[in-house]
Design a protein around this motif. Structure first.
Motif, PDB file in Angstrom:
ATOM      1  N   UNK A  90     109.813  99.714  67.930  1.00 41.29           N
ATOM      2  CA  UNK A  90     111.205 100.166  68.091  1.00 41.29           C
ATOM      3  C   UNK A  90     111.847 100.311  66.711  1.00 41.29           C
ATOM      4  N   UNK A  91     112.767 101.248  66.524  1.00 38.74           N
ATOM      5  CA  UNK A  91     113.492 101.358  65.255  1.00 38.74           C
ATOM      6  C   UNK A  91     114.224 100.046  64.927  1.00 38.74           C
ATOM      7  N   UNK A  92     114.225  99.654  63.660  1.00 34.22           N
ATOM      8  CA  UNK A  92     114.906  98.459  63.140  1.00 34.22           C
ATOM      9  C   UNK A  92     114.359  97.127  63.678  1.00 34.22           C
ATOM     10  N   UNK A  93     113.193  97.128  64.301  1.00 26.66           N
ATOM     11  CA  UNK A  93     112.609  95.892  64.852  1.00 26.66           C
ATOM     12  C   UNK A  93     112.019  95.028  63.735  1.00 26.66           C
ATOM     13  N   UNK A  94     112.069  93.722  63.953  1.00 29.74           N
ATOM     14  CA  UNK A  94     111.415  92.788  63.026  1.00 29.74           C
ATOM     15  C   UNK A  94     109.939  92.712  63.410  1.00 29.74           C
ATOM     16  N   UNK A  95     109.072  92.762  62.394  1.00 25.60           N
ATOM     17  CA  UNK A  95     107.617  92.774  62.631  1.00 25.60           C
ATOM     18  C   UNK A  95     107.008  91.558  61.933  1.00 25.60           C
ATOM     19  N   UNK A  96     106.301  90.750  62.706  1.00 23.81           N
ATOM     20  CA  UNK A  96     105.621  89.555  62.173  1.00 23.81           C
ATOM     21  C   UNK A  96     104.130  89.899  62.069  1.00 23.81           C
ATOM     22  N   UNK A  97     103.723  90.360  60.887  1.00 21.97           N
ATOM     23  CA  UNK A  97     102.334  90.795  60.677  1.00 21.97           C
ATOM     24  C   UNK A  97     101.518  89.662  60.067  1.00 21.97           C
ATOM     25  N   UNK A  98     100.308  89.456  60.603  1.00 21.03           N
ATOM     26  CA  UNK A  98      99.394  88.418  60.116  1.00 21.03           C
ATOM     27  C   UNK A  98      97.977  88.984  59.980  1.00 21.03           C
ATOM     28  N   UNK A  99      97.320  88.562  58.905  1.00 20.57           N
ATOM     29  CA  UNK A  99      95.936  88.952  58.630  1.00 20.57           C
ATOM     30  C   UNK A  99      95.103  87.689  58.410  1.00 20.57           C
ATOM     31  N   UNK A 100      93.846  87.748  58.803  1.00 20.15           N
ATOM     32  CA  UNK A 100      92.920  86.656  58.485  1.00 20.15           C
ATOM     33  C   UNK A 100      92.066  87.113  57.311  1.00 20.15           C
ATOM     34  N   UNK A 101      91.991  86.266  56.276  1.00 20.04           N
ATOM     35  CA  UNK A 101      91.198  86.564  55.086  1.00 20.04           C
ATOM     36  C   UNK A 101      90.338  85.348  54.759  1.00 20.04           C
ATOM     37  N   UNK A 102      89.350  85.568  53.911  1.00 18.38           N
ATOM     38  CA  UNK A 102      88.503  84.457  53.465  1.00 18.38           C
ATOM     39  C   UNK A 102      88.521  84.381  51.944  1.00 18.38           C
ATOM     40  N   UNK A 103      88.603  83.166  51.426  1.00 15.69           N
ATOM     41  CA  UNK A 103      88.517  82.938  49.988  1.00 15.69           C
ATOM     42  C   UNK A 103      87.025  82.924  49.641  1.00 15.69           C
ATOM     43  N   UNK A 104      86.512  84.068  49.199  1.00 13.79           N
ATOM     44  CA  UNK A 104      85.088  84.184  48.871  1.00 13.79           C
ATOM     45  C   UNK A 104      84.822  84.029  47.379  1.00 13.79           C
ATOM     46  N   UNK A 105      85.827  83.597  46.633  1.00  9.57           N
ATOM     47  CA  UNK A 105      85.650  83.297  45.211  1.00  9.57           C
ATOM     48  C   UNK A 105      85.312  81.827  45.026  1.00  9.57           C
ATOM     49  N   UNK A 106      85.291  81.397  43.773  1.00  9.68           N
ATOM     50  CA  UNK A 106      85.013  79.982  43.481  1.00  9.68           C
ATOM     51  C   UNK A 106      86.287  79.222  43.110  1.00  9.68           C
ATOM     52  N   UNK A 107      87.416  79.920  42.961  1.00  2.50           N
ATOM     53  CA  UNK A 107      88.701  79.262  42.671  1.00  2.50           C
ATOM     54  C   UNK A 107      89.351  78.819  43.982  1.00  2.50           C
ATOM     55  N   UNK A 108      90.038  77.697  43.946  1.00  2.00           N
ATOM     56  CA  UNK A 108      90.851  77.265  45.080  1.00  2.00           C
ATOM     57  C   UNK A 108      92.242  77.847  44.888  1.00  2.00           C
ATOM     58  N   UNK A 109      92.763  78.497  45.938  1.00  2.00           N
ATOM     59  CA  UNK A 109      94.095  79.073  45.848  1.00  2.00           C
ATOM     60  C   UNK A 109      95.117  77.956  46.026  1.00  2.00           C
ATOM     61  N   UNK A 110      96.095  77.910  45.133  1.00  2.00           N
ATOM     62  CA  UNK A 110      97.180  76.947  45.263  1.00  2.00           C
ATOM     63  C   UNK A 110      98.498  77.707  45.354  1.00  2.00           C
ATOM     64  N   UNK A 111      99.602  76.987  45.206  1.00  5.56           N
ATOM     65  CA  UNK A 111     100.925  77.609  45.367  1.00  5.56           C
ATOM     66  C   UNK A 111     101.235  78.661  44.315  1.00  5.56           C
ATOM     67  N   UNK A 112     100.422  78.789  43.269  1.00  5.27           N
ATOM     68  CA  UNK A 112     100.664  79.808  42.230  1.00  5.27           C
ATOM     69  C   UNK A 112     100.114  81.179  42.618  1.00  5.27           C
ATOM     70  N   UNK A 113      99.282  81.262  43.643  1.00 10.06           N
ATOM     71  CA  UNK A 113      98.695  82.531  44.083  1.00 10.06           C
ATOM     72  C   UNK A 113      99.670  83.246  45.018  1.00 10.06           C
ATOM     73  N   UNK A 114      99.658  84.588  44.931  1.00 10.32           N
ATOM     74  CA  UNK A 114     100.555  85.389  45.753  1.00 10.32           C
ATOM     75  C   UNK A 114      99.859  86.663  46.211  1.00 10.32           C
ATOM     76  N   UNK A 115     100.547  87.400  47.089  1.00 10.53           N
ATOM     77  CA  UNK A 115     100.129  88.767  47.433  1.00 10.53           C
ATOM     78  C   UNK A 115     101.241  89.689  46.941  1.00 10.53           C
ATOM     79  N   UNK A 116     100.838  90.884  46.485  1.00  9.72           N
ATOM     80  CA  UNK A 116     101.785  91.831  45.891  1.00  9.72           C
ATOM     81  C   UNK A 116     101.675  93.185  46.607  1.00  9.72           C
ATOM     82  N   UNK A 117     102.821  93.814  46.770  1.00 18.59           N
ATOM     83  CA  UNK A 117     102.894  95.159  47.334  1.00 18.59           C
ATOM     84  C   UNK A 117     102.178  96.130  46.404  1.00 18.59           C
ATOM     85  N   UNK A 118     101.289  96.962  46.966  1.00 18.37           N
ATOM     86  CA  UNK A 118     100.549  97.947  46.164  1.00 18.37           C
ATOM     87  C   UNK A 118     101.170  99.338  46.248  1.00 18.37           C
TER      88      UNK A 118
END
Length: 183
Positions: A90-118
């Protein structure tokens, strides 16, 4: 006076034995004192006949410090958890989008990690969002709240994880919605 015979001497010897037994017949205990020679003679170890090993073996280069191995960042997209692509909204609706991802690197993600709009449409979200902490090898959920535009059309918003230095890594993920015409 009459001389004592063997019987008299035997009585004397027996009496002496009884006295010795009563007073003890062990040798006296001698305890050294500080002036005795045992305390006055200094200890001198034998001279060494072979050289002692040195801390660094000869002929070898000194050890270099082991370099610190940096961890690597990687994110693998697993699946959409909500709002499948091309869902009609619907126009102007709030959307709660969720994705499942896996940390396949060797670093542990902490509160300093983010996602950025591309690229694409920001859809009312902030350009940077938190990337939930996840240990290497574990799965995590990324959640972003969007707002559908008022105008009808198809909209796409693409995102990617960034490390604490702001460097992007891993798979990108997106939301694709279709806003229906208002009635």
């Amino acid at each position: 006076m009459k001389a004592a015979g063997w019987g008299g001497w035997m009585s004397v010897a027996a009496a002496l034995l009884v006295l010795l037994a009563a007073f003890g017949c062990s040798a006296p205990q001698i305890r050294p004192t500080e002036t005795d020679p045992i305390y006055l003679t200094p200890f001198r170890p034998a001279a060494a006949t072979t050289p002692l090993p040195s801390a660094t073996p000869t002929g070898l280069a000194p050890a270099r410090p082991t370099p610190t191995v940096r961890c690597t960042n990687n994110l693998t997209f697993i699946k959409d958890l909500s709002i499948p692509d091309r869902t009609v909204i619907e126009p102007n609706a709030t959307i709660d989008k969720r994705w499942e991802v896996e940390n396949t690197g060797t670093c542990n993600w902490d509160e300093r990690y983010q996602v950025r709009f591309l690229q694409g449409d920001l859809l009312g979200a902030q350009k940077e969002q938190p990337l939930f902490p996840a240990r290497s090898g574990s799965r995590a959920e990324i959640r972003i709240l969007f707002k559908a535009p008022a105008e009808a059309g198809t909209y796409k918003s693409e995102w990617q994880a960034i490390d604490p230095q702001g460097m992007p890594f891993g798979d990108w993920f997106s939301i694709v919605i279709v806003v229906k015409k208002g009635s």
